[in-house]
Design a protein around this motif. Structure first.
Motif, short mmCIF file in Angstrom:
data_model
loop_
_atom_site.label_atom_id
_atom_site.label_comp_id
_atom_site.label_asym_id
_atom_site.label_seq_id
_atom_site.Cartn_x
_atom_site.Cartn_y
_atom_site.Cartn_z
N SER A 48 29.57 43.85 60.26
CA SER A 48 28.31 43.03 60.56
C SER A 48 27.23 43.78 60.12
N GLY A 52 21.97 40.39 61.61
CA GLY A 52 22.36 39.55 62.70
C GLY A 52 23.40 38.58 62.01
N SER A 53 24.33 38.81 61.09
CA SER A 53 25.34 38.18 60.50
C SER A 53 26.55 39.15 60.59
N THR A 76 30.34 34.55 56.00
CA THR A 76 29.37 35.17 56.61
C THR A 76 28.66 34.17 57.49
N SER A 78 26.14 33.71 61.30
CA SER A 78 25.38 34.22 61.87
C SER A 78 25.97 34.94 63.40
N PHE A 80 24.83 35.16 66.22
CA PHE A 80 24.49 34.23 67.40
C PHE A 80 25.51 33.04 67.57
N CYS A 81 26.23 32.70 66.13
CA CYS A 81 27.21 31.56 66.15
C CYS A 81 28.68 32.15 66.34
N SER A 82 28.83 33.50 66.39
CA SER A 82 29.97 34.05 66.28
C SER A 82 30.92 33.78 67.36
#
Length: 107
Positions: A48, A52-53, A76, A78, A80-82
């Motif tokens: 990471s 933020g990715s 790759t 975000s 936030f979406c992981s």
């Protein structure tokens, strides 16, 4: 000196061409790809960054024409979406072929 200028120009043009290629590839997947609901069979977080990715390796599967289709790849996403890409979760993807998959998180 001329050699340095030529190499610099080639690197700049190559970088721009690669970015254009990535945008074109994503647009092609968005326009021609099929909407599929896939099961995350495996996901590994590789790295990471501060932006933020997260870089991941994944294995997805879904049923198609009575057969289980599986694909593996890396991407790759975000950070936030992981949390949406966890083993056992179902996710929406745009699928063009095994090498052209796009995660869809806007729902």
């Amino acid at each position: 000196m001329i050699f340095v200028v030529i190499i610099s120009a080639v690197l700049i043009v190559g970088s721009i061409a690669y970015i254009v290629h990535l945008f074109h590839r994503d647009q092609e997947i968005r326009s021609k790809g099929r909407d599929i609901r896939a099961l995350v069979e495996d996901v590994r977080y590789i790295s990471s960054n501060d932006g933020g990715s997260a870089n991941i390796k994944y294995r997805l599967s879904w049923h198609e024409d009575g057969v289980v289709k599986q694909v593996e790849g890396s991407d790759t996403i975000s950070a936030f979406c992981s949390s949406k890409v966890q083993k056992g979760c179902e996710i929406d993807i745009k699928y063009l072929d095994d090498d052209h998959i796009l995660f869809v998180f806007d729902k």
